[in-house]
Design a protein around this motif. Structure first.
Motif, PDB file in Angstrom:
ATOM      1  N   ASN B  11      36.275  57.168  49.439  1.00 26.44           N
ATOM      2  CA  ASN B  11      37.565  57.392  48.751  1.00 26.44           C
ATOM      3  C   ASN B  11      38.771  57.012  49.609  1.00 26.44           C
ATOM      4  OD1 ASN B  11      35.963  58.431  46.711  1.00 26.44           O
ATOM      5  ND2 ASN B  11      36.319  60.560  47.321  1.00 26.44           N
ATOM      6  N   THR B 113      31.968  60.004  45.531  1.00 26.25           N
ATOM      7  CA  THR B 113      32.767  58.786  45.547  1.00 26.25           C
ATOM      8  C   THR B 113      33.471  58.621  44.206  1.00 26.25           C
ATOM      9  OG1 THR B 113      31.241  57.744  47.092  1.00 26.25           O
ATOM     10  CG2 THR B 113      32.704  56.282  45.854  1.00 26.25           C
ATOM     11  N   THR B 115      35.785  56.450  41.561  1.00 26.88           N
ATOM     12  CA  THR B 115      36.067  55.048  41.260  1.00 26.88           C
ATOM     13  C   THR B 115      37.380  54.882  40.497  1.00 26.88           C
ATOM     14  OG1 THR B 115      34.671  55.253  39.303  1.00 26.88           O
ATOM     15  CG2 THR B 115      33.655  54.332  41.285  1.00 26.88           C
ATOM     16  N   GLU B 116      37.841  55.937  39.869  1.00 21.07           N
ATOM     17  CA  GLU B 116      39.110  55.833  39.129  1.00 21.07           C
ATOM     18  C   GLU B 116      39.682  57.227  38.922  1.00 21.07           C
ATOM     19  OE1 GLU B 116      38.956  53.489  35.492  1.00 21.07           O
ATOM     20  OE2 GLU B 116      40.612  54.647  34.649  1.00 21.07           O
ATOM     21  N   LYS B 151      36.701  59.099  37.085  1.00 21.43           N
ATOM     22  CA  LYS B 151      35.363  58.504  37.118  1.00 21.43           C
ATOM     23  C   LYS B 151      34.848  58.517  38.551  1.00 21.43           C
ATOM     24  CE  LYS B 151      36.516  55.338  33.338  1.00 21.43           C
ATOM     25  NZ  LYS B 151      36.666  53.914  32.930  1.00 21.43           N
ATOM     26  N   GLY B 152      33.540  58.742  38.696  1.00 23.04           N
ATOM     27  CA  GLY B 152      32.933  58.759  40.020  1.00 23.04           C
ATOM     28  C   GLY B 152      31.442  58.999  39.906  1.00 23.04           C
ATOM     29  N   ASP B 153      30.785  59.072  41.062  1.00 21.65           N
ATOM     30  CA  ASP B 153      29.318  59.181  41.063  1.00 21.65           C
ATOM     31  C   ASP B 153      28.873  60.652  41.032  1.00 21.65           C
ATOM     32  OD1 ASP B 153      29.885  60.050  43.621  1.00 21.65           O
ATOM     33  OD2 ASP B 153      28.500  58.670  44.631  1.00 21.65           O
TER      34      ASP B 153
END
Lengths: 189, 189
Positions: B11, B113, B115-116, B151-153
């Protein structure tokens, strides 16, 4: 909603339009319902970017004359990259800006010409709170202090009264001292 | 207080430095006492300009890597010239920025992590309050709503937990929801 006058505008405030706006809102109180907005996009780490353009007011959707974009970040000492002020510094800026704008309007409405308005705002914060290291310490500022220097064609007492009136009508002062309910909704597509 | 690592930073957060900072503050709680500041100068009418550069923290005076300057104003519909956002819009920006920075840090610390991260913040205000036309209406926002898209894992529930943790540690959320004492001092030279 604008008219032109040939008189020089005291404090740069078009006082006739200011009074006309007040009268218009008295006639149609619904016109005073505004919604302001910002969009924010995360960049990396503590760095993110806010965009301000549209708002609702006087019964319709409106946009600022240009789009305003502001980065926020933490300084290196707070594990950021210093790409912008911290979020809490923006709060101090908002408070000074609101009190100052109100002062200029109120002084103009009351026939006082200002020649200088400066202020410094300080906010004391103990990061043991937001770092989760001490449950006795709050996350936010413990105290904010605004120091104004004001010059104009009125007595010191009169200038202080104008600032007091600005305080008593300030949106940001009210937000910061009295609190506002905040709802957070999350979409995880 | 910074070190370099060869690992890609999750991040964009240098997590080892983040944890080292936490440990350092645990050992020396006084290091966490910060003072943030802004200076403001009136330009004309509702237009004024804030400058952010110096702050105090970790036991000494510090400066940002550059000086940040931000104009504030009212739009024409509120008898301004739209040279900058309104003060109340800066408040919304500060809130989004604080929650987003906290989220990135917390997610990194917990191995998620992202992503958005996007958000919109809306603030509803009835200007009958600050215009002095209705004593039943407050000056500031009546309600603020933050809408996040994340959004992320991690699972949606996990991402929501991270936002909840960011809210519970946010300086600006605390300031806005719980209020802060504000002192105003006036010098009239």
């Amino acid at each position: 909603m604008t008219t032109t006058t040939n008189r020089p505008a005291r404090n740069g405030v078009d006082t006739p339009v200011l009074f006309a706006t007040l009268d218009a809102v008295k006639q149609a109180p619904e016109a005073a319902k505004f919604q302001f907005r910002t969009r924010n996009e995360w960049v990396s780490g503590t760095h993110n970017r806010g965009t301000i353009d549209g708002f609702f007011g006087v019964g319709e959707e409106r946009t600022h004359e240009r789009t305003f974009v502001f980065d926020a970040d933490h300084p290196a000492v707070l594990v950021g990259r210093d790409n912008g002020p911290t979020p809490v510094e923006y709060v101090l800026h908002a408070l000074a800006a609101c009190l100052t704008a109100g002062l200029a309007n109120i002084a103009a409405a009351r026939g006082v010409t200002l020649t200088e308005v400066r202020s410094t705002v300080t906010g004391d914060i103990d990061l043991n709170g937001l770092l989760g290291l001490n449950p006795e310490v709050r996350n936010g500022y413990q105290q904010i202090t605004v120091r104004f220097t004001v010059k104009g064609d009125a007595s010191p007492d009169r200038l202080r009264e104008l600032i007091e009136q600005s305080r008593s009508r300030s949106a940001v002062y009210d937000i910061i001292t009295n609190g506002v309910p905040v709802a957070i909704e999350v979409d995880t597509p």
